[in-house]
Scaffold this active site. Structure first.
Site, PDB file in Angstrom:
ATOM      1  N   GLU A 102      -3.048 109.869 -36.291  1.00 13.37           N
ATOM      2  CA  GLU A 102      -4.348 110.278 -35.762  1.00 13.37           C
ATOM      3  C   GLU A 102      -4.663 111.761 -35.773  1.00 13.37           C
ATOM      4  O   GLU A 102      -4.716 112.415 -34.731  1.00 13.37           O
ATOM      5  CB  GLU A 102      -4.496 109.780 -34.311  1.00 13.37           C
ATOM      6  CG  GLU A 102      -4.473 108.285 -34.181  1.00 13.37           C
ATOM      7  CD  GLU A 102      -5.091 107.798 -32.878  1.00 13.37           C
ATOM      8  OE1 GLU A 102      -5.422 108.643 -32.032  1.00 13.37           O
ATOM      9  OE2 GLU A 102      -5.260 106.584 -32.738  1.00 13.37           O
TER      10      GLU A 102
ATOM     11  N   GLU B 168      -2.617 100.458 -34.909  1.00 13.27           N
ATOM     12  CA  GLU B 168      -2.819 100.343 -33.458  1.00 13.27           C
ATOM     13  C   GLU B 168      -4.117  99.609 -33.200  1.00 13.27           C
ATOM     14  O   GLU B 168      -5.104  99.816 -33.891  1.00 13.27           O
ATOM     15  CB  GLU B 168      -2.965 101.719 -32.766  1.00 13.27           C
ATOM     16  CG  GLU B 168      -1.696 102.453 -32.541  1.00 13.27           C
ATOM     17  CD  GLU B 168      -1.903 103.804 -31.847  1.00 13.27           C
ATOM     18  OE1 GLU B 168      -2.869 103.949 -31.068  1.00 13.27           O
ATOM     19  OE2 GLU B 168      -1.103 104.701 -32.110  1.00 13.27           O
TER      20      GLU B 168
END
Ligand code: PNW
Length: 490
Positions: free
Chosen positions: A208, A396
């Site tokens: 991320e 995720e």
């Protein structure tokens, strides 16, 4: 369109999308007769054989043991120990004590039936100063963890950077503000690849960009807590993607043959407001543009013209060689997907407009976690279509919930089950449409240190009592176990 009409239209659409995920087209049902249709309705919710069901955590969020076996501080140790930065001044000093309890935690995974576990490696355990001399005792923890996973039939997927940058690098060179950090990351990646890829076959470089860069160097609510002026910030973004590229190259050079490498990026996903060709195309364009600074440059080896024009004089400095490094081909793309960004077509040069959520738009326990199951359809769909990606993992997906144990000690997290069932239905729809999603990692195995939210915000399938470190499976753990056992949305 009146407000009321658009709201009603939206509700109808959302309902249709959820239904569409789990039913067989009417024509097909009629052709097969009622009984066959019932059977097919059941199998229509299935995932392909071999679909990889997993769960995920990250080092600083679960490990604790921050000063053991030669680990030195990361920027998150410093940040969380700075009063006022994290809710209730919580730190990751102990977290889930996973460093000592990993064997029990592997048993939790085994009980769920997961086939894969995505964990992250703490850079400051392996290179306490960020670069220079490695610390074999630090790496040993991951040797033990990997062996334990394999002994229990669980495939390890390792992330190299889930935000715990060695503090020494922040102090010495300004962290991601410097190309030296990108170089150091490449060396660290190569070292880990050399030592773990006899057993770890899948590696994610970075988790991320969209979060740690923007929140940590842009607005300062995550470590290292900086609000850089624009030009310096955009340069940091560039150094980040450069670090990713150097890591891919180092893993290829020093990993065992057959090692597969990718990324775990929370790309912003454009979801068409209505599923018509024009809005779908707008959502695709928006996705490419919204991720110009990270996934798009990684996949295309080029910053988009619109991105560079938007930054103007503040645009980063880079060489053609940098772009080649950044776009070193990967074996797969991992995407962390939580919430949608709605997009509609318009007549502007870009061809799209982002539609902000109205104040009444529903979200889960975290205020940013807007409910939008279709994002798990459109996210992988856009990635496959925009960049011709053949192997995608959902690295995720999951949700926070208020998770209060009931009188009988159990946690009945029906909201998490509602969220998962709807999101997984859309993932199932994507796979049935031929989008090459190979696996799904549910965030998270257990409640943990939720960054600036501290321990107040729980994302786990297991409830963690932080006073005793006792783990209790929530109702959602039973749900996920059932999904895995049947390889279908239940
Ligand atoms: C991810 N957003 O963070 C991280 O990879 C995890 O470490 C974290 O625990 C998990 O999601 C839950 O928050 C995100 O604002 C943080 O869209 C913010 C956002 C998304 C993901």
């Amino acid at each position: 369109m009146t407000d009321q009409l658009s709201r009603r239209t939206f509700a109808k659409l959302a309902g249709a999308a959820a239904l569409g995920a789990s039913t067989v087209p009417l024509a097909a049902q009629a052709a097969q007769g009622a009984q066959a249709a019932t059977l097919q309705t059941l199998t229509a919710r299935s995932f392909p054989t071999g679909f990889l069901w997993g769960t995920a955590t990250a080092s600083y969020q679960v490990e604790g043991a921050v000063a053991e076996d030669g680990r030195m501080p990361s920027i998150w140790d410093t940040f969380s120990h700075t009063p006022g930065k994290v809710a209730n001044n919580a730190t990751g000093d102990v977290a889930d004590d996973h460093y000592h309890r990993y064997k029990g935690d592997v048993q939790l995974m085994k009980a769920l039936g997961v086939k894969a576990y995505r964990f992250s490696i703490a850079w400051p355990r392996v290179f306490p100063q960020g670069s220079g001399a490695p610390n074999p005792k630090g790496l040993d923890f991951y040797n033990r963890l990997v062996d334990e996973l394999l002994a229990n039939g669980i495939e390890p997927f390792a992330t190299l950077y889930h935000w715990d940058l060695p503090q020494a690098l922040q102090d010495r060179v300004g962290g991601w503000e410097s190309r030296d950090t990108a170089q150091a990351f490449g060396n660290y990646a190569g070292y880990v690849a050399e030592h773990l890829t006899d057993r770890v076959k899948h590696i994610f470089t970075i988790n991320e960009f969209g979060a740690f860069m923007e929140l940590g160097y842009g607005i300062g609510i995550h470590a290292p807590g900086l609000k850089l002026p624009k030009a310096r910030f955009y340069q940091a973004r560039h150094n980040g993607v450069l670090g990713h590229g150097l890591a891919v190259q180092a893993i290829r050079a020093r990993g065992k043959p057959g090692t597969r490498v990718g990324i775990a990026e929370n790309l912003a996903v454009g979801v068409p407001v209505i599923e018509t060709p024009e809005h779908i195309q707008a959502a695709e364009r928006a996705t490419r543009e919204m991720n110009a600074q990270y996934l798009t440059v990684i996949m295309e080896g080029k910053y988009t013209d619109a991105y560079l024009a938007r930054l103007g004089a503040d645009a980063p400095h880079f060489t053609p060689e940098d772009l080649k490094t950044i776009s070193t081909p990967m074996d797969f793309v991992g995407t962390n997907i939580y919430q949608p960004t709605f997009v509609r077509a318009d007549a502007s040069p870009s061809g799209f407009t982002i539609v902000p959520n109205p104040p009444s738009y529903p979200h889960m326990a975290s205020p940013w976690l807007f409910m939008g199951p279709e994002v798990l359809y459109w996210g992988p769909h856009h990635v496959a279509k925009l960049w011709n990606v053949k192997e995608i993992y959902i690295t995720e997906n999951g949700t926070s919930s208020s998770d209060v144990p009931a009188a009988d000690g159990q946690v009945y997290d029906t909201d998490r089950i509602m969220y998962l069932r709807n999101y997984l239905s859309q993932l199932q729809r994507a796979v049935s449409d031929g989008v090459p999603v190979k696996g799904y990692f549910l965030w998270s195995l257990m409640d943990n240190f939720e960054w600036a939210d501290g321990y107040g915000n729980r994302f786990g399938l297991h409830y963690v009592d932080y006073a005793t470190q006792r783990r209790t499976p929530k109702l959602s753990a039973a749900f996920y176990r059932e999904v895995i056992a049947r390889n279908a949305v239940v």
